[in-house]
Design a protein around this motif. Structure first.
Motif, PDB file in Angstrom:
ATOM      1  N   GLY A 232       0.903  -1.366   0.105  1.00 17.98           N
ATOM      2  CA  GLY A 232      -0.122   0.037  -0.001  1.00 17.98           C
ATOM      3  C   GLY A 232       0.699   1.341   0.023  1.00 17.98           C
ATOM      4  N   TYR A 233       0.024   2.438  -0.141  1.00 21.90           N
ATOM      5  CA  TYR A 233       0.782   3.891  -0.203  1.00 21.90           C
ATOM      6  C   TYR A 233       1.891   3.858  -1.179  1.00 21.90           C
ATOM      7  CZ  TYR A 233      -1.850   4.508   4.165  1.00 21.90           C
ATOM      8  OH  TYR A 233      -2.662   4.552   5.235  1.00 21.90           O
ATOM      9  N   ASN A 234       1.411   3.566  -2.561  1.00 17.91           N
ATOM     10  CA  ASN A 234       2.168   3.740  -3.725  1.00 17.91           C
ATOM     11  C   ASN A 234       1.129   4.211  -4.655  1.00 17.91           C
ATOM     12  OD1 ASN A 234       5.078   2.851  -3.421  1.00 17.91           O
ATOM     13  ND2 ASN A 234       3.975   0.854  -2.477  1.00 17.91           N
ATOM     14  N   GLU A 235       1.640   4.370  -5.732  1.00 18.50           N
ATOM     15  CA  GLU A 235       0.840   4.975  -6.888  1.00 18.50           C
ATOM     16  C   GLU A 235       0.733   3.735  -8.058  1.00 18.50           C
ATOM     17  OE1 GLU A 235      -0.878   7.675  -7.381  1.00 18.50           O
ATOM     18  OE2 GLU A 235      -0.208   8.524  -5.148  1.00 18.50           O
ATOM     19  N   PHE A 236       0.376   2.499  -7.445  1.00 18.57           N
ATOM     20  CA  PHE A 236      -0.105   1.436  -8.512  1.00 18.57           C
ATOM     21  C   PHE A 236      -1.114   1.801  -9.395  1.00 18.57           C
ATOM     22  CE2 PHE A 236       2.537  -0.880  -5.185  1.00 18.57           C
ATOM     23  CZ  PHE A 236       3.753  -0.999  -6.027  1.00 18.57           C
ATOM     24  N   GLU A 237      -1.433   0.877 -10.298  1.00 14.81           N
ATOM     25  CA  GLU A 237      -2.727   1.280 -11.143  1.00 14.81           C
ATOM     26  C   GLU A 237      -3.190  -0.097 -11.792  1.00 14.81           C
ATOM     27  OE1 GLU A 237      -0.418   2.712 -15.189  1.00 14.81           O
ATOM     28  OE2 GLU A 237      -1.522   3.922 -14.253  1.00 14.81           O
ATOM     29  N   GLY A 238      -4.129  -0.258 -12.316  1.00 15.37           N
ATOM     30  CA  GLY A 238      -4.475  -1.342 -13.283  1.00 15.37           C
ATOM     31  C   GLY A 238      -5.324  -2.513 -12.215  1.00 15.37           C
ATOM     32  N   GLY A 239      -5.463  -2.262 -10.923  1.00 24.02           N
ATOM     33  CA  GLY A 239      -6.265  -3.350 -10.029  1.00 24.02           C
ATOM     34  C   GLY A 239      -5.408  -4.307  -9.394  1.00 24.02           C
ATOM     35  N   ILE A 240      -5.990  -5.318  -8.802  1.00 29.06           N
ATOM     36  CA  ILE A 240      -5.465  -6.407  -8.326  1.00 29.06           C
ATOM     37  C   ILE A 240      -5.331  -7.490  -9.356  1.00 29.06           C
ATOM     38  CG2 ILE A 240      -5.339  -7.947  -6.356  1.00 29.06           C
ATOM     39  CD1 ILE A 240      -7.003  -6.091  -4.911  1.00 29.06           C
ATOM     40  N   PRO A 241      -4.068  -7.849  -9.346  1.00 33.23           N
ATOM     41  CA  PRO A 241      -3.820  -9.051 -10.453  1.00 33.23           C
ATOM     42  C   PRO A 241      -4.610 -10.150 -10.077  1.00 33.23           C
ATOM     43  CG  PRO A 241      -1.790  -8.187 -10.041  1.00 33.23           C
ATOM     44  CD  PRO A 241      -2.783  -7.596  -8.834  1.00 33.23           C
ATOM     45  N   PRO A 242      -5.674 -10.956 -10.899  1.00 23.98           N
ATOM     46  CA  PRO A 242      -6.228 -12.173 -10.664  1.00 23.98           C
ATOM     47  C   PRO A 242      -5.531 -13.060 -10.010  1.00 23.98           C
ATOM     48  CG  PRO A 242      -7.151 -10.851 -12.794  1.00 23.98           C
ATOM     49  CD  PRO A 242      -5.803 -10.344 -12.167  1.00 23.98           C
ATOM     50  N   GLU A 243      -4.325 -13.173 -10.558  1.00 23.88           N
ATOM     51  CA  GLU A 243      -3.177 -14.131 -10.238  1.00 23.88           C
ATOM     52  C   GLU A 243      -3.017 -14.287  -8.676  1.00 23.88           C
ATOM     53  OE1 GLU A 243      -2.599 -13.240 -14.615  1.00 23.88           O
ATOM     54  OE2 GLU A 243      -2.935 -12.024 -12.506  1.00 23.88           O
ATOM     55  N   PHE A 244      -3.274 -13.086  -8.091  1.00 24.16           N
ATOM     56  CA  PHE A 244      -3.066 -13.085  -6.354  1.00 24.16           C
ATOM     57  C   PHE A 244      -4.106 -14.477  -5.795  1.00 24.16           C
ATOM     58  CE2 PHE A 244      -1.221  -9.087  -4.678  1.00 24.16           C
ATOM     59  CZ  PHE A 244      -0.333  -9.373  -5.692  1.00 24.16           C
ATOM     60  N   GLY A 245      -5.240 -14.911  -6.360  1.00 29.63           N
ATOM     61  CA  GLY A 245      -5.697 -15.909  -6.298  1.00 29.63           C
ATOM     62  C   GLY A 245      -5.146 -17.166  -6.059  1.00 29.63           C
ATOM     63  N   ASN A 246      -3.833 -17.219  -6.629  1.00 33.47           N
ATOM     64  CA  ASN A 246      -2.992 -18.555  -6.592  1.00 33.47           C
ATOM     65  C   ASN A 246      -2.133 -18.526  -5.006  1.00 33.47           C
ATOM     66  OD1 ASN A 246      -4.139 -19.416  -9.079  1.00 33.47           O
ATOM     67  ND2 ASN A 246      -2.554 -18.089 -10.139  1.00 33.47           N
ATOM     68  N   LEU A 247      -2.037 -17.378  -4.400  1.00 33.76           N
ATOM     69  CA  LEU A 247      -1.341 -17.314  -3.375  1.00 33.76           C
ATOM     70  C   LEU A 247      -1.939 -18.132  -2.208  1.00 33.76           C
ATOM     71  CD1 LEU A 247      -0.150 -13.623  -3.653  1.00 33.76           C
ATOM     72  CD2 LEU A 247       0.945 -15.705  -4.488  1.00 33.76           C
ATOM     73  N   THR A 248      -1.890 -19.390  -2.188  1.00 34.36           N
ATOM     74  CA  THR A 248      -2.724 -20.030  -1.245  1.00 34.36           C
ATOM     75  C   THR A 248      -2.027 -20.146   0.188  1.00 34.36           C
ATOM     76  OG1 THR A 248      -1.248 -22.027  -2.033  1.00 34.36           O
ATOM     77  CG2 THR A 248      -3.522 -21.752  -3.110  1.00 34.36           C
ATOM     78  N   SER A 249      -1.003 -19.650   0.387  1.00 34.21           N
ATOM     79  CA  SER A 249      -0.401 -19.552   1.686  1.00 34.21           C
ATOM     80  C   SER A 249      -0.577 -18.072   2.318  1.00 34.21           C
ATOM     81  CB  SER A 249       1.116 -19.940   1.638  1.00 34.21           C
ATOM     82  OG  SER A 249       1.402 -21.038   1.228  1.00 34.21           O
ATOM     83  N   LEU A 250      -1.307 -17.276   1.598  1.00 34.15           N
ATOM     84  CA  LEU A 250      -1.403 -15.808   2.014  1.00 34.15           C
ATOM     85  C   LEU A 250      -2.217 -15.916   3.370  1.00 34.15           C
ATOM     86  CD1 LEU A 250      -0.105 -13.071   1.156  1.00 34.15           C
ATOM     87  CD2 LEU A 250      -2.318 -12.937  -0.068  1.00 34.15           C
ATOM     88  N   LYS A 251      -1.493 -14.967   4.323  1.00 34.64           N
ATOM     89  CA  LYS A 251      -2.505 -14.707   5.500  1.00 34.64           C
ATOM     90  C   LYS A 251      -2.767 -13.368   5.496  1.00 34.64           C
ATOM     91  CE  LYS A 251      -0.309 -18.592   8.041  1.00 34.64           C
ATOM     92  NZ  LYS A 251       0.050 -19.006   9.253  1.00 34.64           N
ATOM     93  N   TYR A 252      -1.942 -12.436   5.161  1.00 39.20           N
ATOM     94  CA  TYR A 252      -1.980 -10.907   5.218  1.00 39.20           C
ATOM     95  C   TYR A 252      -1.888 -10.402   3.905  1.00 39.20           C
ATOM     96  CZ  TYR A 252      -1.430  -6.608   7.790  1.00 39.20           C
ATOM     97  OH  TYR A 252      -1.492  -5.233   8.131  1.00 39.20           O
ATOM     98  N   LEU A 253      -3.002  -9.704   3.434  1.00 41.48           N
ATOM     99  CA  LEU A 253      -2.922  -8.731   2.418  1.00 41.48           C
ATOM    100  C   LEU A 253      -3.141  -7.350   2.195  1.00 41.48           C
ATOM    101  CD1 LEU A 253      -2.596  -8.719  -0.596  1.00 41.48           C
ATOM    102  CD2 LEU A 253      -5.038  -9.213  -0.844  1.00 41.48           C
ATOM    103  N   ASP A 254      -2.291  -6.361   2.333  1.00 39.74           N
ATOM    104  CA  ASP A 254      -2.673  -4.956   2.689  1.00 39.74           C
ATOM    105  C   ASP A 254      -2.208  -4.355   1.159  1.00 39.74           C
ATOM    106  OD1 ASP A 254      -2.669  -2.319   3.327  1.00 39.74           O
ATOM    107  OD2 ASP A 254      -1.656  -2.570   5.144  1.00 39.74           O
ATOM    108  N   LEU A 255      -3.174  -3.770   0.693  1.00 35.70           N
ATOM    109  CA  LEU A 255      -2.999  -2.929  -0.748  1.00 35.70           C
ATOM    110  C   LEU A 255      -3.555  -1.562  -0.503  1.00 35.70           C
ATOM    111  CD1 LEU A 255      -3.883  -5.616  -3.416  1.00 35.70           C
ATOM    112  CD2 LEU A 255      -1.466  -5.151  -2.379  1.00 35.70           C
TER     113      LEU A 255
END
Length: 910
Positions: A232-255
């Protein structure tokens, strides 16, 4: 045989000598490197005092551990080589010399939490044996060294909280054993290197709080070991990549705060291990994906400050582990799913500033440890659920700006955990339940603009914690409880627009903290107590539209902080005290529509008072009103004519006509002489045209422009300085006019909930104090506050203290406590809340905000800044590490004060 023995002994002697020589050489070389490193450091705490050349006479025997291995922060391996160097938390500064690359066996280097402000030497990349590198929480500048990808064993890399610029080194992707990569809180620019796809063992990725742009690489979705992603707190664009749905071990997501846009991809619903999702302030559009209900481990969900529309998916009620649901400041509508009330772990529900309607689920709080419920600024209807505090954890209940009806649940008045109750602007009826005064933590009670009836409960007077009470715009009857103004922490008391009656309680000497008292538009009677003048912090006193009688108490005029006084629409008699003109802080005075008489003092604020604030008092004269002598002459003439009427009626008619003509002619002559004498204008007027001179009146046609006035507002034209501003003389040559212009010190700005997004988003302490997670949650300025009260809130948050605390001493609040520390030259750092953080950059910002708070709480209102000035100052109150960057970053300068450890606005509650 003897020869063999001799040769063997010589061999042993040579062998031990060689070992001793080698050991001594190793020790000398390592000592030389360490002392060279020390020579570049500034060590104010003398933490490295033990780093010095060993005494040769006391050198250890061969085979013993080298002496430098016992130095502070140094750990050696079995061969005497430096393996770990830990110089963290020593308040070191200076430079890190290139000699550090000579420590060929170094596996761990920790320079964390110091004050290094130079560049990090590129030679660090030559430490190819490194497994752990931590240079976080410093002030390192310049580019981050490239080449660390050659450290094949690197597992941990933390360079967060620095002033690094330039691009993120692409070769970091070659450190394929890396598990933690933390580059948060610098000024890195460019895009995320796609080489990061090689970091298949990466568990922690932190890049927030930089100036990164472009798309979030879809390749990050290949890092199946990732457990924490903070971008977070950057200037990204283009939304969240759908590929993030493959991060099966992910516990914490902050964008959060990334301006990503687009819709939230439903693919995130595949993340069964995800516990925290922070996506607030990203311009997300569309509906909330129902697939979120499949995140079975989800505990914290924050989608606030976006442009989401539609209804709350019923599937969210399937999240049985959900503790936080924050959907505030979106465009959501419809009703709240009834199943939401049965979530067993829900502690925070934030839905304010949407378009929700219908009733709340009737069982909200019944089976969950509900702590914070804010559903303000919606269109909710029905009765307030009686189950909100069934578990006894509710601290904040914020329901204002809705259409709730019915009575206040009795259970709320026995909820001992409550800190804030805000139900104003609804349709709530019935009486105020008894019990709120016995809640030891309750600080704010706001029930304004409802349909409440009955009386104010006597128990409120016994409260020891209430600081803000607003019961205005209801149908309350009876008198005020006799000791209600004696609540020790009470700062604001507003009961205007009710049907209250009786006398005002006179115990004002027991009101040490009172700043606002508004009793207007009631039926109060009797005299105004002179003891009100003992409220030394009172800023606003409004007694208008009542039935007060008697004279205005003279001590009120000399109250040290009183800025606004409204006594209009009463039956007050006598004169205006002369001392009002020299009141130390008075800015606004309204005594219109009373029975006052006598001359209006022509000093201080009364010299320029608006005549509309004096109207309705037939006996007042002088000052800004017509002269008293004229009124007396006119009154005498009327009495003479009245006597003649008794004698002869026909004489009255003639005398009346003559008197009227004389009065008109005399008044015109007086006006001409008055204005041409220079008392108002420096130039005489030509009256031959039959026109009256310019004077204050409604819809007066002006013969000068704002540009003419502004051209005269300069130091050379200053004619006076008052409590509210500076007065300038403006000469308008083309219209032969001279006027007085007052430039006000400040203007009043009300901060109202949800209606001022720039304030809620930037000046609500989230915008300033949440930098580096100083607060961890949003302080929403959703109430009307004066500058003084705002400053008190700032001090309370910075020190972790309540406005009135027993440790301060008798009759001393947090403001006076801080000022005493300054007078006694005590450290302000020690006054800051240690739970917020004790790192240098954190304390630096807290001290900057503390100084703003002190300005807001200045003793004289004229010395306090306006809210607009406070907004500006808070925007500039940032640590030096965030005050500058390279020219390449100018376009993103506005983001440098944003937090790097982004958290949900209410995450601090959990």
């Amino acid at each position: 045989m003897q020869l063999i023995r001799t040769q063997f002994l010589l061999f042993l002697l040579f062998f031990f000598y060689f070992i001793g020589f080698s050991s001594s050489t190793v020790a000398d070389d390592e000592v030389s490197v360490l002392l060279s490193i020390k020579s570049g450091l500034v060590d104010p705490l003398n933490s490295l005092k033990g780093w010095r050349w060993p005494d040769k006479a006391a050198a250890p025997a061969a085979g013993n551990h080298p002496v430098h291995c016992n130095w502070t922060g140094v750990v050696c391996n079995s061969e005497g080589y430096v393996e770990k160097l830990d110089l963290s938390h020593m308040n070191l500064s200076g430079r890190v010399f290139d000699e550090i690359q000579r420590l060929k066996s170094l596996t761990s280097l920790n320079l964390c939490c110091n004050g290094f402000g130079s560049s990090l030497p590129k030679s660090v990349a030559n430490l190819t044996t490194l497994q752990s590198l931590d240079v976080s929480q410093n002030f390192f500048i310049g580019s981050f060294p490239s080449g660390l990808g050659r450290a094949g064993g690197l597992v941990y890399l933390n360079a967060s909280s620095n002033d690094f610029t330039g691009f993120v080194p692409d070769d970091i992707g070659n450190a394929t054993l890396l598990e933690t990569l933390d580059l948060r809180g610098s000024f890195f620019q460019g895009t995320i290197p796609r080489s990061f796809r090689n970091l298949q063992r990466l568990k922690f990725l932190g890049l927030s709080g930089n100036n990164l742009t472009g798309l979030i690489p879809p390749e990050l979705g290949q890092l199946s070991s990732l457990e924490t992603v903070i971008l977070g707190y950057n200037e990204f664009e283009g939304g969240i990549p759908p590929e993030f749905g493959n991060l099966t071990s992910l516990k914490y997501l902050d964008l959060s705060v990334g301006n990503l846009g687009n819709e939230i991809p439903p693919e995130l619903g595949r993340l069964k291990n995800l516990e925290t999702v922070f996506l607030y302030k990203n311009d997300f559009e569309g509906r909330i994906p129902p697939d979120i209900g499949k995140m079975s481990s989800l505990q914290l969900l924050d989608l606030s400050d976006n442009m989401l529309s539609g209804e709350i998916p019923a599937e969210i009620a399937e999240l049985k582990n959900l503790q936080l649901l924050n959907l505030m400041c979106n465009q959501l509508s419809g009703s709240v799913p009834s199943q939401l009330g049965s979530l067993p772990k829900l502690a925070v529900l934030e839905l304010w500033n949407n378009s929700f309607s219908g009733p709340l689920p009737s069982d909200v709080g019944k089976n969950s440890p509900l702590q914070w419920l804010d559903i303000s600024s919606n269109s909710f209807t029905g009765e307030i659920p009686s189950t909100l505090c069934d578990k006894g954890n509710l601290t904040k209940l914020i329901l204002f700006n809705n259409a709730f009806s019915g009575p206040i649940p009795v259970g709320l008045s026995t909820c001992s955990s409550l800190v804030r109750v805000r139900m104003q602007n609804n349709l709530i009826s019935g009486t105020i339940p008894v019990g709120f005064g016995r809640l030891g933590k309750l600080q704010r009670l706001e029930l304004a603009n409802n349909s409440l009836t009955g009386q104010i409960p006597d128990d409120i007077s016994s409260s020891t914690s209430l600081s803000f009470i607003d019961l205005s715009r209801n149908n309350l009857h009876s008198s005020l409880p006799s000791t209600i103004l004696s609540i020790p922490s009470l700062q604001t008391f507003i009961v205007s627009n009710n049907n209250l009656e009786g006398h005002i309680p006179a115990q004002f000497q027991d009101c040490p903290s009172l700043t606002v008292l508004d009793l207007s538009s009631n039926h109060f009677s009797g005299r105004i107590p002179a003891s009100i003048a003992s409220c030394e912090k009172l800023v606003n006193l409004n007694l208008r539209n009542n039935k007060f009688t008697g004279e205005i108490p003279k001590p009120i005029a000399m109250m040290p902080t009183l800025a606004i006084l409204d006594l209009s629409n009463n039956s007050l008699s006598g004169g205006i005290p002369e001392s009002f003109g020299i009141s130390p802080a008075l800015e606004t005075l309204n005594v219109s529509y009373n029975r006052l008489e006598g001359p209006v003092p022509a000093n201080g604020v009364l010299r320029t008072i608006n005549p509309n604030d004096l109207v309705g008092n037939a006996g007042l004269c002088g000052g800004v009103l017509p002269p008293c002598s004229q009124n007396a002459e006119f009154t005498s003439r009327r009495r003479s004519l009245h006597t003649k009427h008794i004698i002869a009626g026909w004489v009255i008619g003639i005398s009346s006509v003559l008197a009227l003509g004389i009065a008109i002619f005399g008044t015109r002559s007086l006006y001409k002489r008055w204005y041409s004498s220079g008392s108002c204008f420096g130039e005489s007027y030509q009256m031959g045209s039959g026109e009256w001179p310019w004077r204050l009146m409604a819809f007066q046609r002006l013969y000068f422009t704002s540009a003419d006035i502004l051209a005269c507002v300069k130091e050379s034209n200053v004619v006076g300085v008052g409590a509210t501003g500076t007065v300038y003389k403006a000469e308008i040559s083309r219209s032969n006019t001279v006027v007085a212009v007052k430039k006000l010190w400040r203007s009043e700005i009300d901060i109202e909930t949800g209606n001022s997004n720039d304030l809620v988003g930037e000046v609500n302490l989230l915008g300033r104090l949440r930098h580096r997670n100083i607060l961890g949650y949003t302080l929403k300025i959703d109430e009307k506050v004066d500058i003084y009260s705002y400053g008190v809130v700032l001090l309370e948050l910075l020190t972790g203290k309540r406005p009135l605390d027993s440790e301060f001493g008798e009759s001393v609040n947090v403001v006076e406590w801080i000022r005493r520390r300054i007078r006694d030259n005590k450290s302000l750092e020690e006054a800051l809340d240690p739970n917020v953080g004790n790192c240098k950059h954190v304390q630096e910002e807290m001290l900057l905000v503390l100084r703003i708070a002190l300005l807001c709480t200045a003793k004289l209102p004229k010395d306090r800044p306006s809210m607009r000035d406070v907004i500006t100052m808070l925007g500039e109150a940032k640590p030096r590490r965030k005050s500058s960057s390279s020219s390449n970053n100018e376009g993103n300068a506005a983001n440098k004060d944003e937090p790097i450890f982004s958290t949900s606005p209410v995450n601090g509650l959990l």
